[in-house]
Scaffold this motif. Structure first.
Motif, PDB file in Angstrom:
ATOM      1  N   SER B 245       1.272  -5.168   6.447  1.00  0.00           N
ATOM      2  CA  SER B 245       0.469  -4.320   7.327  1.00  0.00           C
ATOM      3  C   SER B 245       1.192  -4.027   8.646  1.00  0.00           C
ATOM      4  O   SER B 245       0.708  -3.237   9.445  1.00  0.00           O
ATOM      5  N   ASP B 246       2.341  -4.665   8.874  1.00  0.00           N
ATOM      6  CA  ASP B 246       3.108  -4.433  10.106  1.00  0.00           C
ATOM      7  C   ASP B 246       4.347  -3.567   9.876  1.00  0.00           C
ATOM      8  O   ASP B 246       5.078  -3.268  10.825  1.00  0.00           O
ATOM      9  N   HIS B 254      -0.955   7.320   8.555  1.00  0.00           N
ATOM     10  CA  HIS B 254      -1.943   6.298   8.196  1.00  0.00           C
ATOM     11  C   HIS B 254      -3.004   6.873   7.273  1.00  0.00           C
ATOM     12  O   HIS B 254      -3.445   8.005   7.475  1.00  0.00           O
ATOM     13  N   THR B 297      -4.768   5.667  12.492  1.00  0.00           N
ATOM     14  CA  THR B 297      -5.879   5.185  11.676  1.00  0.00           C
ATOM     15  C   THR B 297      -7.200   5.747  12.191  1.00  0.00           C
ATOM     16  O   THR B 297      -8.070   6.132  11.408  1.00  0.00           O
ATOM     17  N   ALA B 364     -11.315 -13.435   0.850  1.00  0.00           N
ATOM     18  CA  ALA B 364     -11.257 -13.066   2.264  1.00  0.00           C
ATOM     19  C   ALA B 364      -9.997 -13.568   2.964  1.00  0.00           C
ATOM     20  O   ALA B 364     -10.094 -14.230   4.001  1.00  0.00           O
ATOM     21  N   MET B 366      -6.942 -13.648   5.497  1.00  0.00           N
ATOM     22  CA  MET B 366      -6.936 -13.059   6.840  1.00  0.00           C
ATOM     23  C   MET B 366      -6.296 -11.676   6.820  1.00  0.00           C
ATOM     24  O   MET B 366      -6.744 -10.772   7.520  1.00  0.00           O
ATOM     25  N   GLU B 367      -5.213 -11.511   6.078  1.00  0.00           N
ATOM     26  CA  GLU B 367      -4.629 -10.168   5.967  1.00  0.00           C
ATOM     27  C   GLU B 367      -5.303  -9.462   4.801  1.00  0.00           C
ATOM     28  O   GLU B 367      -5.224  -9.902   3.661  1.00  0.00           O
ATOM     29  N   THR B 368      -5.952  -8.374   5.099  1.00  0.00           N
ATOM     30  CA  THR B 368      -6.597  -7.604   4.038  1.00  0.00           C
ATOM     31  C   THR B 368      -5.513  -6.942   3.185  1.00  0.00           C
ATOM     32  O   THR B 368      -4.338  -6.932   3.552  1.00  0.00           O
ATOM     33  N   LYS B 444      -4.253   0.205   5.237  1.00  0.00           N
ATOM     34  CA  LYS B 444      -4.755  -1.163   5.419  1.00  0.00           C
ATOM     35  C   LYS B 444      -6.236  -1.161   5.120  1.00  0.00           C
ATOM     36  O   LYS B 444      -6.991  -0.429   5.750  1.00  0.00           O
ATOM     37  N   TRP B 445      -6.645  -1.957   4.166  1.00  0.00           N
ATOM     38  CA  TRP B 445      -8.069  -2.035   3.882  1.00  0.00           C
ATOM     39  C   TRP B 445      -8.789  -2.678   5.069  1.00  0.00           C
ATOM     40  O   TRP B 445      -8.241  -3.575   5.719  1.00  0.00           O
ATOM     41  N   THR B 446      -9.988  -2.202   5.315  1.00  0.00           N
ATOM     42  CA  THR B 446     -10.805  -2.836   6.350  1.00  0.00           C
ATOM     43  C   THR B 446     -11.366  -4.147   5.793  1.00  0.00           C
ATOM     44  O   THR B 446     -11.324  -4.389   4.582  1.00  0.00           O
ATOM     45  N   ARG B 447     -11.914  -4.976   6.684  1.00  0.00           N
ATOM     46  CA  ARG B 447     -12.523  -6.220   6.225  1.00  0.00           C
ATOM     47  C   ARG B 447     -13.653  -5.911   5.248  1.00  0.00           C
ATOM     48  O   ARG B 447     -13.815  -6.592   4.232  1.00  0.00           O
ATOM     49  N   ALA B 448     -14.435  -4.878   5.532  1.00  0.00           N
ATOM     50  CA  ALA B 448     -15.544  -4.543   4.630  1.00  0.00           C
ATOM     51  C   ALA B 448     -15.010  -4.110   3.263  1.00  0.00           C
ATOM     52  O   ALA B 448     -15.525  -4.523   2.222  1.00  0.00           O
ATOM     53  N   SER B 659     -19.093  -9.122   5.661  1.00  0.00           N
ATOM     54  CA  SER B 659     -18.441  -9.235   6.965  1.00  0.00           C
ATOM     55  C   SER B 659     -18.329 -10.707   7.325  1.00  0.00           C
ATOM     56  O   SER B 659     -19.055 -11.543   6.781  1.00  0.00           O
TER      57      SER B 659
END
Ligand code: FES
Ligand code: FES
Lengths: 156, 726
Positions: B245-246, B254, B297, B364, B366-368, B444-448, B659
């Motif tokens: 993701s970096d 994006h 994004t 879950a 930490m990195e999605t 990058k996928w969101t947390r949701a 979440s």
């Protein structure tokens, strides 16, 4: 609408032209290529995005870039700008407080912020202050050791 | 000297046949003509269904067996020695927090007798490294470490051979230590770099096969067995390590992808005109896929929001988490065998039956899920956080209809996986967006998105039935587990008759996938809770009852050791109010674990608070004690989450707790007093350790709650009843 937004980033004055409503986190990562600050949740729940704004640890995912106009921002990259590690970074290394490492920059910034308070908070207060940081690898035992080591150093 | 007890198979086997891998099906290009025609109308566009019902479509797919079997035939494919003397180890395994990078460094350093600083490990770049299969099933330690050691040992022999030839001396008069080759008679030396000049060394290594050289015995280990820090630890604490993701590429844009509002919803129409009207936005529609690309994004999100508003969906009924266990029972994919131990049932002094449940949970990490995709002509390179880079390469090739030879997948050290990153959907989405944009795209996928659209550790229904004779001995054991999977299915306990069976459900309510320890957690929870119930029925102490049914061996050893360290037998005699003691043991992936716990019951808050966890673990010879400890601690604490709080809730196809505020993973305050002990066995081969420590946590806590209150909890996450007996 893009606007010129000026702030101090890791000790250097800077102006960016962008939509002021964008999250500070996104501007740091996408526009300024400071990718040490991480996205973990986007809703102030995990601490991965923690940076210092005027010395206070904040969640950059819920701060707009417009809101930091004129302020001093420190990211993980700014902690060891001269190549010498910050004592908190040293503490994390010494205790091997990392697994995948993704939460670590945020943890370090959160702890640096906490240890800048005067007087340095006590153990219980410090640990409860870190509850907002998630380590999904669940490396909490080593993280607690690193926090205590860094705090002992700061209290000296 | 070769370890007698360490056969060290060189060919990595498929990492685990129990892994569940269900890629999302993409249908790119199938309806392009229709799509083009419709675009021309400029109106709302009818499109094919988005594959939200992917989980309904397939049987469980096994990993590509070829993945583990094309291990290098030549040392050169595994180990390079540069003209600067630097040793490069090549592996298809991924570093995902489990510490493989360090262990591989140690393995190569040990056999090559060089300082670890002289070694670099190049991981998971399909363009450069051998295919070592999935990074899963605790496979890196038992399979890849030996493979690297074999190659390094062969390289050592080749270096010695070469040096003796150059000097024209006896091979036996040449030694290798501290990264130097020495002629013992004249004390002349060669460094690796000196020997690597010219073409001879690469040629020799190319011809050498990894399987012939002798390995260093555990008793002679100098580097393996030590606590080497992670080689790139400094990059982690300075934030300079770049995760997928970096990754930043020139002109990178994006991306965002349109998601359905609920499981199984099919897109009827979406008007993409509002996004198209945005000057800096590119809209991509292909088959059932809709996505946008923009310079930032935030801008991509704005474009996506604009079209998501116009999307019309055909939603279909979906079971809710409340009725999930009935649903699973009703959808068993095959007939559930009846208990046919009629004789034992008839003769039993006592017969016990119980059903246990485990919820769907999410990894879950930490990195999605994240990927950066870049096309150069028809060549595709994707940086993505996955546990399965070669599998992702196949998925990309298939979805984009290009040969695998045109696809390169690079996996930088990744921000967590826990079995949750076997499939390549984010990589495919990024690749399709980049193809349309004509520029590299980061997604990058969101947390949701990660909570909703990644796959889940399957929920489970386990039916246990057993009979006891008058002496409190197990005479029959009948265990059926639905939907969980077959890991740790068989009971290790002695019983007159035994049957254990795992049955799939079709369709499962949510997309299933692997997880840390897979089904072992659910199966071991059911078994170890039921053993406790049987002990109570037999009027026996839980420890004594287990020991009476456990043959001697490694499992018995860890259980006895845990009980001794915890002082089980003394502590269990004096009962304190609302304090419970529980224990559990189990084995999986070739390692053995037992835990004793103390749990406090907080009646006011309706909470169970684990105060003390004593765990004893045996995974054979330890390659890196600090790393092992971190893995065990991580497993235990992650296990607390699944035991006490984690469970996906859903209704009408919508995730209700997608979440970190609603789905509560363990945090600092959940840390109990930990008391870990590793049995340092050296007479067996090393097994992986990232998974097994998790499997005893939930049953030990459940058993402690019973000990404290008399209430038996049979569902994960464990929840105290509203009305507690006083
Ligand atoms: S990303 Fe900001 S708190 Fe999680
Ligand atoms: S080290 Fe992986 S999330 Fe903390």
């Amino acid at each position: 609408m893009d606007q010129s937004i000026s702030f101090t980033l890791n000790g250097k004055p800077l102006t960016v032209a962008t939509d002021p409503s964008r999250p500070l986190l996104e501007v740091l990562r996408e526009d300024l290529d400071l990718t040490g600050t991480k996205y973990g949740c986007g809703e102030s729940q995990c601490g991965a995005c923690t940076v210092l704004v005027d010395g206070v640890a904040v969640r950059s995912c819920v701060r707009t870039v417009g809101s930091v106009t004129g302020k001093k921002i420190t990211t993980i990259e700014g902690l060891s700008a001269d190549g010498k590690l910050h004592p908190v970074q040293e503490a994390f290394l010494a205790e091997k407080a990392y697994q995948c490492g993704f939460c670590i920059p945020g943890m370090i910034m959160g702890l640096v912020g906490a240890l800048q308070q005067k007087p340095v908070p006590g153990d219980a207060e410090l640990l409860s202050g870190m509850h907002g940081h998630i380590c999904r690898c669940c490396g909490y035992p080593n993280l607690v050791k690193a926090i205590r080591r860094a705090a002992a150093q700061a209290r000296k | 000297m070769i370890m007698p007890d360490e056969p060290l198979p060189f060919i990595p086997s498929p990492e685990d046949e129990h892994q569940i891998i269900e890629p999302v099906e993409f249908d790119f290009g199938l309806r392009r003509r229709t799509f083009m025609q419709l675009v021309a109308t400029g109106l709302a566009i009818a499109v094919a269904p988005w594959p939200t019902d992917a989980q309904e479509q397939k049987q469980q797919r096994r990993p590509d067996k070829s993945g583990g079997n094309n291990a290098p035939k030549s040392v050169w494919e595994r180990i390079h020695i540069g003209k600067d003397g630097v040793v490069t180890v090549l592996t298809g395994k991924v570093e995902i927090g489990q510490g493989a990078r360090g262990e591989f460094t140690q393995a190569a350093a040990e056999e090559l007798r060089v300082p670890t600083e002289q070694i670099q490990v190049l991981m998971s770049d399909t363009g450069l490294v051998p295919n070592d299969g999935l990074t899963a099933g605790s496979g890196s330690t038992p399979r890849t470490v030996p493979a690297i050691r074999q190659a390094a040992a062969a390289a050592r022999e080749a270096l010695l051979e070469l040096a003796s030839k150059r000097w024209g001396v006896e091979r036996t008069s040449v030694e290798l230590s501290g990264g130097k080759i020495t002629h013992t008679v004249t004390k002349r030396t060669f460094t690796f770099g000196e020997l690597a000049q010219g073409e001879e060394l690469p040629k020799t290594l190319e011809q050498a096969t990894p399987s012939t050289a002798a390995l260093t015995a555990v008793s002679d280990w100098k580097v393996m067995g030590t606590a080497l820090p992670r080689p790139n630890a400094r990059d982690i604490v300075t934030g300079t390590h770049r995760y997928s993701s970096d990754i930043k590429r020139a002109d990178m844009l994006h991306g965002k992808v349109l998601r359905a509002p609920s499981y199984g919803a099919k897109l009827i129409s979406v008007d993409v005109a509002p996004a198209k009207a945005m000057k800096d936005v590119i809209v991509v529609q292909d088959g059932s896929f809709t996505g946008v690309v923009a310079p930032t994004t935030a801008r991509a999100q704005e474009a996506l929001d604009a079209i998501a508003k116009t999307a019309k969906w055909d939603e279909s009924p979906h079971p809710s988490s409340k009725e999930m266990y009935d649903h699973l029972r009703a959808h068993a994919a095959e007939a559930v065998p009846k208990n046919e131990f009629a004789e034992e049932l008839a003769a039993a002094k006592k017969t016990l039956r119980a059903t246990y449940h485990a919820a769907y949970i999410q990894h879950a990490p930490m990195e999605t899920r994240a990927a950066v995709a870049e096309w150069k002509g028809d060549q595709l390179t994707v940086w993505t956080g996955t546990q399965n880079p070669f599998g992702n390469r196949s998925e990309l090739a298939k979805a984009l209809r290009i040969p695998e030879s045109k696809v390169r997948v690079i996996t930088p050290d990744t921000g967590g996986g826990f079995g949750g990153k076997h499939t390549g959907e984010a990589a495919i989405e990024a690749a399709r967006l980049a193809q349309a944009a004509g520029k590299p795209v980061s997604l990058k996928w969101t947390r949701a998105e990660e909570f909703i659209w990644a796959y889940f550790r399957p929920a489970a229904v386990s039916d246990a039935e057993a009979t006891l004779d008058a002496e409190g001995r197990l005479t029959s054991w009948h265990f059926i587990t639905l939907n969980a999977g077959p890991s740790a299915l068989e009971t290790p306990y002695r019983s007159g008759k035994k049957l254990a069976r795992s049955i799939n459900c079709a369709p499962p309510p949510l997309r299933p996938g692997s997880y840390r320890a897979l089904a072992s957690t659910a199966n071991n929870f059911a078994r170890e809770s039921f053993m406790d119930e049987l002990a109570a029925a037999a009027g026996a102490d839980p420890l004594e009852f287990r020991l009476a049914h456990l043959p001697s061996g490694r499992l018995r050893d860890v259980l006895e050791e845990a009980a001794k360290r915890f002082k089980w037998s003394e502590r269990v005699k004096s009962k304190k109010k609302d304090i419970g003691l529980g224990l559990a043991c189990g084995t999986e992936k070739g390692s053995y674990v037992a835990a004793c716990v103390e749990v406090e019951i907080d009646r006011k808050q309706g909470k169970m608070i684990p105060r003390h966890v004593c765990e004893v673990f045996d995974c054979g010879p330890i390659i890196n004690p600090d790393n092992l400890r971190a893995q065990v601690e991580g497993g235990i604490i992650m296990g607390l989450g699944g035991a006490l709080r984690e469970g996906m809730e859903f209704q009408n196809g919508r995730m209700l707790n997608a979440s970190f505020s609603a789905y509560e993973v363990p945090r600092f305050r959940d840390l109990p007093e930990l008391d870990l002990h590793m049995l340092k066995r050296t007479d067996v081969a090393s097994a992986g350790a990232g998974e097994t420590p998790i499997i005893v946590i939930a049953p030990a806590i459940g058993n402690a709650v019973f000990h404290a209150t008399g209430v038996r909890l049979r569902e994960l996450p464990l929840t105290l009843p509203e009305k507690m007996p006083s």
